[in-house]
Every structure is written in structure tokens, then in C-alpha cells.
Scaffold this active site. Structure first.
Site, PDB file in Angstrom:
ATOM      1  N   LYS A  33      95.915  57.075 -71.319  1.00 11.64           N
ATOM      2  CA  LYS A  33      97.556  56.584 -71.036  1.00 11.64           C
ATOM      3  C   LYS A  33      98.315  56.057 -71.747  1.00 11.64           C
ATOM      4  O   LYS A  33      99.680  56.119 -71.850  1.00 11.64           O
ATOM      5  CB  LYS A  33      97.213  55.633 -69.714  1.00 11.64           C
ATOM      6  CG  LYS A  33      97.127  56.197 -68.196  1.00 11.64           C
ATOM      7  CD  LYS A  33      97.098  55.267 -67.328  1.00 11.64           C
ATOM      8  CE  LYS A  33      96.909  55.769 -65.849  1.00 11.64           C
ATOM      9  NZ  LYS A  33      96.800  54.826 -64.730  1.00 11.64           N
ATOM     10  N   ARG A  34      97.951  55.756 -72.993  1.00  7.56           N
ATOM     11  CA  ARG A  34      98.732  55.198 -74.000  1.00  7.56           C
ATOM     12  C   ARG A  34      99.251  56.343 -74.695  1.00  7.56           C
ATOM     13  O   ARG A  34     100.450  55.905 -75.453  1.00  7.56           O
ATOM     14  CB  ARG A  34      97.820  54.423 -75.194  1.00  7.56           C
ATOM     15  CG  ARG A  34      97.316  53.048 -74.506  1.00  7.56           C
ATOM     16  CD  ARG A  34      96.341  52.285 -75.504  1.00  7.56           C
ATOM     17  NE  ARG A  34      95.056  53.154 -75.834  1.00  7.56           N
ATOM     18  CZ  ARG A  34      94.018  52.940 -75.247  1.00  7.56           C
ATOM     19  NH1 ARG A  34      93.959  52.358 -74.088  1.00  7.56           N
ATOM     20  NH2 ARG A  34      92.955  53.846 -75.504  1.00  7.56           N
TER      21      ARG A  34
END
Ligand code: GLU
Length: 323
Positions: A260-261
Site C-alpha cells: 500500500k505504501r
């Protein structure tokens, strides 16, 4: 114990149940698309449930953005999200009273006990690890005396765990095939309510799928390990068990899991470089539904969707997706 599959005559009720802790990324869209196409191609309906149990990590603005992104992609839902429907609310953060009553039901019918262990203390006790890296809870707080519980409560609030019986749960996943787990050895006693009072994913997801009548669950292969305890909970709470389809994960071209980063494949970036039909077409191609990457609408995919073409193994993305 064998889990019954949904009977083919029953209308399919599927769901997409994202945790909006950031912008949708390609992996989430893959899951949304397959859940949508599967339910729709079988003449069923699809629910959007927002899994924002942890409102700090999942503020409403993210959920609203997520709905707008799904709409941009052409994925419309029959129920849920801000549109509501017969099972509202569809936001887990608004369903705590439901989880509380099922929690009390479990307290009556199973062994639910306070657990004072922190993650660090479990690591320090070198509790055994499961294949997915999670710790198998060694039962440290099972059977504490009422006096000890009272003493420990003064120091820190406990989580609540449920004791799993010595049962083997077997089921046939629509993508991953036959799966079996012996609850005490492969799953362990699990948390129903966290120390901060928030109900845990395992309880909330079963409560919601059960009460919303969901009979088809499509989600990432990383959640396959949670399925045996969920099946046990469905049965314990008197719900029928849905049919499961655990889909492969999308990997970057080097074979790493998408994070997600990593913002390069979230919708902000994707929207700059692609049309919705190109994204849908890419995912349909990766899901084995069309022979090459070309533009496609969700409605077109619905007309041709077949589970037996979806690969079991994780899928590497082509380099050209990176703008
Ligand atoms: N909310 C979970 C996630 O976004 C999915 C839960 C589920 O599909 O059971 O990872």
C-alpha cells in the site's frame, strides 16, 4: 468437518469488503472486479461493505474516495457503501452493537477469556509461528484465576480470545482447491475483541457476511489462512457457510507483493496513465479471461467470466503498467 458449498439454486450474494486505509490500488481493484464479475455473471447481486473497524486508519474520506474510484472504473454495487440498503449500515464502524451481541452469544456458547499478552511478550516467549508468519497463540492466559485476572486488569486492559476446539475444518476453495486445517495447531485461539475495545476482523467479517446473507466470498489468497476459523465461527453462530474463492495476489515485475505504501499503482497514478477500460482489460487479461490486454468494460467481462480460467498462482504485472 466438511463445509457445505452454497447450493447452485440459491441466488448469489457476493461482496467486496475493502479496508479504506489509503487509495485503492491495483490489487484491490483486481479483487473488486473478480467479486463483481463472478456475482453478476451468475445473475447475483454484489454488496459493497466498508471495513473501517479502525476509524483512525480508515477515515470516512478514504471510503468516499474509494466509492468514487469504483464508480470511475464502472463498477456499480447493488447495495452498500453510502447508498445503503436493507442490511444497513454497511460501514463496520457503525455496526459495533451487532458485534457486541454476537460476542455475548459466543461468551455463552464457547470459552471466551481475557488475554493480557502483548505482541512483544508473545515474541519474547518464542511462541511458534504459523506458515504465514503469524504467531500461534500458546494459550498463556487460558484458565487464569479470577484473582489474577482482576490484578492484571489493573495494569492493562485485556483483549478477549476464544478457545478453538480440536476440530479439523476442510473446505474446497473455488480457486485454491481442497484446504484443511486443524484448529488448535494451524490457527489457535484467536482474538474476538482487541484491548482497545474494537471488535476483531474475524468476528466482524463473519457477523457481516452471515447477517447480509453473503454466500460467495471472493478475496485475496493472503486471507486463506483466516478461512478455517471463520468457517468455524459461521457454524458456531448458526450462519450458513459461504463458498470461498481466494484469488492470486498481484506481484510487481520482480515478484514482490504490492504494498500500500508503493504509490505507483494506486488510482491516483493509474488515472493519469490509463482509461478505466484499459485497467479493466488488463485485469481481465491477468485473470485469464481474455487472450491479450485490450480495453474492456465490466459489463463485457460479466458476459464471459469463468472461474476455471482464473490462475491459482500469484501473478506478475507487466512492466508497461508503470506509466
Ligand atoms: N477488509 C479486508 C481487506 O481489505 C478484506 C476482508 C475480506 O474480504 O474478508 O483486506
Amino acid at each position: 468437518m466438511i463445509s457445505p458449498a452454497a447450493t447452485p439454486m440459491e441466488p448469489v450474494i457476493g461482496r467486496f469488503a475493502p479496508t479504506p486505509s489509503g487509495r485503492l490500488h491495483l490489487g484491490n481493484i483486481f479483487c473488486a472486479l473478480l467479486a463483481w464479475a463472478s456475482a453478476k455473471s451468475m445473475g447475483g447481486k454484489i454488496i459493497l461493505r466498508i471495513e473501517d473497524l479502525d476509524l483512525e486508519r480508515s477515515p470516512r474520506a478514504y471510503a468516499d474516495q474509494l466509492e468514487a474510484d469504483l464508480q470511475w472504473l464502472g463498477l456499480s454495487f447493488d447495495e452498500g457503501g453510502s447508498a445503503g440498503g436493507p442490511c444497513q449500515p454497511y460501514y463496520q464502524s457503525e455496526r459495533f452493537s451487532i458485534y457486541r451481541s454476537l460476542f455475548h452469544q459466543l461468551e455463552e456458547t464457547a470459552e471466551v477469556y481475557p488475554c493480557f499478552c502483548s505482541r512483544a511478550s508473545l515474541h519474547a516467549a518464542s511462541a511458534p509461528h504459523l506458515s504465514d508468519g503469524r504467531i500461534l497463540y500458546p494459550g498463556t492466559c487460558r484458565g487464569l484465576s479470577p484473582e489474577t485476572i482482576q490484578e492484571k486488569r489493573r495494569v492493562r486492559p485485556p483483549a478477549d480470545r476464544i478457545r478453538v476446539p480440536d476440530e479439523t475444518i476442510s473446505f474446497t476453495d473455488g480457486v485454491q482447491g481442497r484446504t484443511s486445517a486443524r484448529l488448535p495447531l494451524d490457527c489457535g485461539d484467536f482474538v474476538l475483541r482487541r484491548a482497545d475495545g474494537v471488535y476483531a476482523y474475524q468476528l466482524a467479517v463473519v457477523a457481516d457476511d452471515g447477517l447480509m446473507g453473503v454466500n460467495q466470498v471472493v478475496r485475496g489468497r493472503d486471507l486463506l489462512e483466516s478461512t478455517p476459523v471463520q468457517i468455524w465461527l459461521f457454524q458456531k453462530l448458526g450462519f450458513s457457510v459461504p463458498q470461498f474463492f481466494h484469488i492470486p495476489l498481484l506481484l510487481d515485475p520482480e515478484g514482490n507483493r504490492l504494498s500500500k505504501r508503493d504509490k505507483s499503482l494506486d488510482l491516483t497514478a493509474l488515472k493519469q496513465n490509463f482509461l478505466p477500460e484499459e485497467i479493466i482489460g488488463l485485469l481481465a487479461f491477468l485473470a485469464g479471461q481474455i487472450p491479450k490486454w485490450e480495453g474492456m468494460t465490466p459489463g463485457e467481462l460479466m458476459g464471459i467470466f469463468q472461474w476455471d480460467r482464473v490462475p491459482m498462482k500469484d501473478i506478475r504485472l507487466p512492466k508497461k503498467i508503470y506509466g
